[in-house]
Motif scaffolding. Structure first.
Motif, PDB file in Angstrom:
ATOM      1  N   LYS A   1    -112.739  10.757  30.738  1.00  0.00           N
ATOM      2  CA  LYS A   1    -113.431   9.962  31.755  1.00  0.00           C
ATOM      3  C   LYS A   1    -113.725  10.756  33.024  1.00  0.00           C
ATOM      4  CE  LYS A   1    -111.245   5.687  30.123  1.00  0.00           C
ATOM      5  NZ  LYS A   1    -110.341   4.558  30.477  1.00  0.00           N
ATOM      6  N   LEU A   2    -113.233  11.985  33.091  1.00  0.00           N
ATOM      7  CA  LEU A   2    -113.424  12.809  34.284  1.00  0.00           C
ATOM      8  C   LEU A   2    -114.732  13.593  34.195  1.00  0.00           C
ATOM      9  CD1 LEU A   2    -109.821  14.295  34.558  1.00  0.00           C
ATOM     10  CD2 LEU A   2    -110.746  12.334  35.806  1.00  0.00           C
ATOM     11  N   LEU A   3    -115.521  13.538  35.253  1.00  0.00           N
ATOM     12  CA  LEU A   3    -116.781  14.274  35.288  1.00  0.00           C
ATOM     13  C   LEU A   3    -116.553  15.775  35.167  1.00  0.00           C
ATOM     14  CD1 LEU A   3    -119.853  14.418  35.699  1.00  0.00           C
ATOM     15  CD2 LEU A   3    -119.430  14.404  38.186  1.00  0.00           C
ATOM     16  N   VAL A   4    -115.516  16.275  35.845  1.00  0.00           N
ATOM     17  CA  VAL A   4    -115.266  17.709  35.831  1.00  0.00           C
ATOM     18  C   VAL A   4    -114.946  18.205  34.427  1.00  0.00           C
ATOM     19  CG1 VAL A   4    -112.783  17.508  36.319  1.00  0.00           C
ATOM     20  CG2 VAL A   4    -114.016  19.571  36.995  1.00  0.00           C
ATOM     21  N   THR A   5    -114.400  17.335  33.580  1.00  0.00           N
ATOM     22  CA  THR A   5    -114.112  17.741  32.208  1.00  0.00           C
ATOM     23  C   THR A   5    -115.392  18.187  31.510  1.00  0.00           C
ATOM     24  OG1 THR A   5    -112.232  16.230  32.031  1.00  0.00           O
ATOM     25  CG2 THR A   5    -113.222  16.989  29.975  1.00  0.00           C
ATOM     26  N   TRP A   6    -116.430  17.395  31.618  1.00  0.00           N
ATOM     27  CA  TRP A   6    -117.679  17.691  30.920  1.00  0.00           C
ATOM     28  C   TRP A   6    -118.449  18.818  31.591  1.00  0.00           C
ATOM     29  CZ3 TRP A   6    -116.995  15.877  26.462  1.00  0.00           C
ATOM     30  CH2 TRP A   6    -116.289  14.679  26.278  1.00  0.00           C
ATOM     31  N   GLN A   7    -118.356  18.911  32.921  1.00  0.00           N
ATOM     32  CA  GLN A   7    -119.000  20.029  33.610  1.00  0.00           C
ATOM     33  C   GLN A   7    -118.378  21.364  33.176  1.00  0.00           C
ATOM     34  OE1 GLN A   7    -118.121  18.545  37.544  1.00  0.00           O
ATOM     35  NE2 GLN A   7    -120.244  17.965  37.929  1.00  0.00           N
TER      36      GLN A   7
ATOM     37  N   VAL B   1    -112.215  25.192  37.508  1.00  0.00           N
ATOM     38  CA  VAL B   1    -111.477  23.987  37.107  1.00  0.00           C
ATOM     39  C   VAL B   1    -110.292  23.754  38.039  1.00  0.00           C
ATOM     40  CG1 VAL B   1    -110.016  23.001  35.297  1.00  0.00           C
ATOM     41  CG2 VAL B   1    -112.174  24.087  34.696  1.00  0.00           C
ATOM     42  N   GLY B   2    -109.584  24.826  38.382  1.00  0.00           N
ATOM     43  CA  GLY B   2    -108.424  24.690  39.243  1.00  0.00           C
ATOM     44  C   GLY B   2    -108.756  24.137  40.612  1.00  0.00           C
TER      45      GLY B   2
ATOM     46  N   SER C   1    -104.708  18.893  31.213  1.00  0.00           N
ATOM     47  CA  SER C   1    -105.435  18.120  30.206  1.00  0.00           C
ATOM     48  C   SER C   1    -106.888  18.564  30.110  1.00  0.00           C
ATOM     49  CB  SER C   1    -105.360  16.627  30.543  1.00  0.00           C
ATOM     50  OG  SER C   1    -104.026  16.174  30.536  1.00  0.00           O
ATOM     51  N   VAL C   2    -107.505  18.808  31.270  1.00  0.00           N
ATOM     52  CA  VAL C   2    -108.894  19.262  31.274  1.00  0.00           C
ATOM     53  C   VAL C   2    -109.021  20.594  30.548  1.00  0.00           C
ATOM     54  CG1 VAL C   2    -110.802  20.027  32.738  1.00  0.00           C
ATOM     55  CG2 VAL C   2    -109.483  18.010  33.384  1.00  0.00           C
ATOM     56  N   THR C   3    -108.045  21.473  30.770  1.00  0.00           N
ATOM     57  CA  THR C   3    -108.081  22.797  30.145  1.00  0.00           C
ATOM     58  C   THR C   3    -108.104  22.707  28.625  1.00  0.00           C
ATOM     59  OG1 THR C   3    -106.949  23.813  32.022  1.00  0.00           O
ATOM     60  CG2 THR C   3    -106.853  24.990  29.928  1.00  0.00           C
ATOM     61  N   GLY C   4    -107.367  21.744  28.055  1.00  0.00           N
ATOM     62  CA  GLY C   4    -107.375  21.589  26.605  1.00  0.00           C
ATOM     63  C   GLY C   4    -108.765  21.306  26.070  1.00  0.00           C
ATOM     64  N   PHE C   5    -109.477  20.395  26.732  1.00  0.00           N
ATOM     65  CA  PHE C   5    -110.837  20.077  26.300  1.00  0.00           C
ATOM     66  C   PHE C   5    -111.787  21.238  26.548  1.00  0.00           C
ATOM     67  CE2 PHE C   5    -109.479  15.745  25.914  1.00  0.00           C
ATOM     68  CZ  PHE C   5    -110.354  15.193  24.988  1.00  0.00           C
ATOM     69  N   VAL C   6    -111.595  21.928  27.660  1.00  0.00           N
ATOM     70  CA  VAL C   6    -112.464  23.063  27.968  1.00  0.00           C
ATOM     71  C   VAL C   6    -112.311  24.151  26.909  1.00  0.00           C
ATOM     72  CG1 VAL C   6    -112.923  24.901  29.634  1.00  0.00           C
ATOM     73  CG2 VAL C   6    -112.503  22.574  30.432  1.00  0.00           C
ATOM     74  N   GLY C   7    -111.075  24.408  26.506  1.00  0.00           N
ATOM     75  CA  GLY C   7    -110.856  25.404  25.457  1.00  0.00           C
ATOM     76  C   GLY C   7    -111.519  25.021  24.155  1.00  0.00           C
ATOM     77  N   ALA C   8    -111.444  23.736  23.810  1.00  0.00           N
ATOM     78  CA  ALA C   8    -112.101  23.271  22.589  1.00  0.00           C
ATOM     79  C   ALA C   8    -113.615  23.421  22.685  1.00  0.00           C
ATOM     80  CB  ALA C   8    -111.736  21.806  22.326  1.00  0.00           C
ATOM     81  N   ALA C   9    -114.166  23.098  23.847  1.00  0.00           N
ATOM     82  CA  ALA C   9    -115.616  23.210  24.038  1.00  0.00           C
ATOM     83  C   ALA C   9    -116.070  24.658  23.927  1.00  0.00           C
ATOM     84  CB  ALA C   9    -116.012  22.640  25.399  1.00  0.00           C
ATOM     85  N   GLY C  10    -115.235  25.584  24.407  1.00  0.00           N
ATOM     86  CA  GLY C  10    -115.596  26.991  24.313  1.00  0.00           C
ATOM     87  C   GLY C  10    -115.734  27.440  22.874  1.00  0.00           C
ATOM     88  N   GLY C  11    -114.793  27.002  22.040  1.00  0.00           N
ATOM     89  CA  GLY C  11    -114.893  27.351  20.627  1.00  0.00           C
ATOM     90  C   GLY C  11    -116.073  26.691  19.952  1.00  0.00           C
ATOM     91  N   LEU C  12    -116.314  25.427  20.288  1.00  0.00           N
ATOM     92  CA  LEU C  12    -117.456  24.719  19.707  1.00  0.00           C
ATOM     93  C   LEU C  12    -118.775  25.361  20.132  1.00  0.00           C
ATOM     94  CD1 LEU C  12    -116.367  20.978  20.076  1.00  0.00           C
ATOM     95  CD2 LEU C  12    -116.665  22.266  17.954  1.00  0.00           C
ATOM     96  N   GLY C  13    -118.771  25.913  21.339  1.00  0.00           N
ATOM     97  CA  GLY C  13    -119.975  26.599  21.803  1.00  0.00           C
ATOM     98  C   GLY C  13    -120.319  27.806  20.960  1.00  0.00           C
TER      99      GLY C  13
ATOM    100  N   VAL D   1    -126.126  27.785  35.568  1.00  0.00           N
ATOM    101  CA  VAL D   1    -126.132  28.103  36.998  1.00  0.00           C
ATOM    102  C   VAL D   1    -126.153  26.820  37.815  1.00  0.00           C
ATOM    103  CG1 VAL D   1    -127.471  29.135  38.861  1.00  0.00           C
ATOM    104  CG2 VAL D   1    -127.209  30.365  36.705  1.00  0.00           C
ATOM    105  N   GLY D   2    -127.022  25.899  37.431  1.00  0.00           N
ATOM    106  CA  GLY D   2    -127.094  24.622  38.130  1.00  0.00           C
ATOM    107  C   GLY D   2    -125.824  23.795  37.987  1.00  0.00           C
ATOM    108  N   VAL D   3    -125.236  23.805  36.793  1.00  0.00           N
ATOM    109  CA  VAL D   3    -124.006  23.040  36.563  1.00  0.00           C
ATOM    110  C   VAL D   3    -122.863  23.597  37.403  1.00  0.00           C
ATOM    111  CG1 VAL D   3    -122.264  22.430  34.846  1.00  0.00           C
ATOM    112  CG2 VAL D   3    -124.682  22.297  34.260  1.00  0.00           C
ATOM    113  N   ALA D   4    -122.789  24.919  37.527  1.00  0.00           N
ATOM    114  CA  ALA D   4    -121.729  25.525  38.347  1.00  0.00           C
ATOM    115  C   ALA D   4    -121.851  25.078  39.800  1.00  0.00           C
ATOM    116  CB  ALA D   4    -121.798  27.043  38.246  1.00  0.00           C
ATOM    117  N   ILE D   5    -123.065  25.102  40.319  1.00  0.00           N
ATOM    118  CA  ILE D   5    -123.283  24.666  41.703  1.00  0.00           C
ATOM    119  C   ILE D   5    -122.950  23.185  41.849  1.00  0.00           C
ATOM    120  CG2 ILE D   5    -125.009  24.364  43.500  1.00  0.00           C
ATOM    121  CD1 ILE D   5    -126.442  26.834  42.332  1.00  0.00           C
ATOM    122  N   TRP D   6    -123.365  22.387  40.893  1.00  0.00           N
ATOM    123  CA  TRP D   6    -123.089  20.947  40.895  1.00  0.00           C
ATOM    124  C   TRP D   6    -121.583  20.672  40.872  1.00  0.00           C
ATOM    125  CZ3 TRP D   6    -123.528  17.573  35.959  1.00  0.00           C
ATOM    126  CH2 TRP D   6    -123.306  16.226  36.261  1.00  0.00           C
ATOM    127  N   THR D   7    -120.873  21.380  40.015  1.00  0.00           N
ATOM    128  CA  THR D   7    -119.427  21.188  39.919  1.00  0.00           C
ATOM    129  C   THR D   7    -118.745  21.559  41.226  1.00  0.00           C
ATOM    130  OG1 THR D   7    -119.569  21.782  37.572  1.00  0.00           O
ATOM    131  CG2 THR D   7    -117.382  21.722  38.553  1.00  0.00           C
TER     132      THR D   7
END
Length: 424
Positions: A221-227, A338-339, A349-361, A394-400
């Motif tokens: 449910k956290l926006l930063v998770t998806w960013q 993220v930090g 918790s966010v890091t777990g999802f981020v790691g999974a997204a990296g592999g899926l990428g 680039v845009g997502v990084a600035i947005w985050t």
């Protein structure tokens, strides 16, 4: 409370604090070695993709090299949760032993059919979940001020894929089809025994209780998770995609031999791994947003140069190497972002999802590139899509950075990961 080191007389014996410091270093070393060995096993099929095609088992090895990536990525979510529950001291040797089974299956039965390779590759993906074990394990051993550096060192274990790139084809051709798998299985078993005997959980570590499903749903449910997931899917996903598909890419696009292509892929991996630690340092110095903006802009430019280069000339080689540097830098910078952007109580918790997204990428690009090659005989469209995605990043990084709870672009901000859920 122990006395400050500055107050101890010369020649005094080590304090418990010093003992914990030595323990931390050793546990970090064990975790990094385990990560590297499992990633070595995870990448065994990639350098052999061209061999599989020559044997007539398939005409397109893209799916074969992508399947372990998919399983290893999705599996990080439950493996991370299990690590919170049982600790890295158990999970590292357990996953290493489990990985031995598909490695030996591939060595003895994999090259009998394409289906056997796919089945073995599917279970080989288990090795890729070790990333989710090491992050909470290392976090629990180190104080907040040192966690960024420690995780950067641990992340360099992804260089295990370079070991596979440099050795698999040579061993396969020189010692036989089973040899690389037998050697990797032996390394996994030796590590599993040593890890079980020597590793231990950090002092004060407590198993995570409560519903794993509820904790997982809360993180989504956290926006930063998806960013952060998008940013890591590009940087680490780009690394994974090239590390598993680059040999096939170089063979098809430039006519290189299998061993030459595997060695070049190994060089790409080494540069990316080294730059991961540099990316974390640049984030501390200049801010993660600036670091990500520059890194992703470079990825976009280099991808366009490769797309426009018909031969692997000096320009093309330079573009590939600079792209590797930029991807590695971005990989190291994401966790700094993220930090700063995520609530400290939820970084783990966010890091777990981020790691999974990296592999899926790293799962989709090999399939897309394989499809483009079969239909057009060129990878140019795929590289152009990579450039466009990098510009979006680039845009997502600035947005985050703007929507995060902290000034993410401040060099003075503490970019180290927050305590894991076990410590909260």
């Amino acid at each position: 409370m122990t006395a400050s080191p500055s107050l101890r007389p010369s020649g005094s014996t080590a304090t418990p604090l010093d003992e914990h410091a030595r323990d931390r270093t050793f546990m970090l070393l064990m975790a990094t070695v385990g990560f590297a060995i499992n990633f070595w096993a995870w990448a065994l099929l990639s350098p052999l993709a061209a061999t599989v095609i020559k044997k007539g088992l398939t005409t397109d090895a893209a799916l074969l090299v992508a399947v372990p990536v998919l399983v290893g990525s999705i599996g990080r979510i439950p493996i991370g949760a299990l690590t919170d529950r049982f600790g890295g001291r158990l999970m590292f040797p357990l996953i290493s032993v489990v990985t031995v089974v598909p490695v030996l299956f591939l060595g003895f039965f994999g090259f009998t059919s394409y289906i056997a390779l796919l089945v073995g590759g599917f279970f080989l993906g288990i090795a890729g979940t070790t990333f989710a074990i090491g992050v909470p394990y290392v976090n629990s051993w180190y104080p907040p001020k040192s966690r960024g550096t420690a995780l950067g060192i641990y992340g360099m274990g992804m260089g295990g894929t370079a070991v596979s790139a440099f050795t698999t084809v040579r061993i396969f051709q020189g010692l036989g089809e089973k040899a690389p798998f037998l050697i990797a299985a032996t390394a996994l078993l030796i590590y599993a025994v040593l890890a079980y005997l020597l590793m231990r959980n950090a002092p004060g570590w407590k198993p995570k209780t409560g519903s794993m499903i509820a904790n997982t749903l809360g993180t989504t449910k956290l926006l930063v998770t998806w960013q952060a997931c998008f940013l890591y899917a590009l940087s680490f996903g780009g690394y994974v995609a090239f590390s598993v598909y680059l040999p096939t890419f170089l063979i098809n696009a430039y006519g290189l031999g299998a061993e030459d292509a595997a060695l070049r892929m190994g060089g790409f991996v080494i540069i990316t791994v080294f730059m991961r630690a540099v990316g974390g340092q640049l984030s501390d110095r200049f801010g993660p947003v600036r670091t990500l903006v520059v890194a992703n802009t470079i990825v976009a430019v280099m991808a366009l140069i490769v797309a426009a280069t018909g031969e692997l000339t000096l320009v093309g080689t330079f573009a590939f190497l600079v792209m590797a540097m930029a991807l590695g830098t971005g990989t190291g910078a994401v966790f700094g972002l993220v930090g700063q952007a995520a609530d400290p109580a939820q970084v783990g918790s966010v890091t777990g999802f981020v790691g999974a997204a990296g592999g899926l990428g790293g799962f989709v690009p090999p399939l897309l590139l394989g499809s483009l090659w079969n239909s057009t005989g060129s990878y140019a469209i795929g590289l152009i899509l990579l450039a466009l995605t990098a510009l979006v990043a680039v845009g997502v990084a600035i947005w985050t950075g703007r929507t995060g709870r902290a000034a993410a672009d401040s060099p003075a901000a503490d970019a180290a990961p927050a305590p894991t859920t076990k410590e909260q």
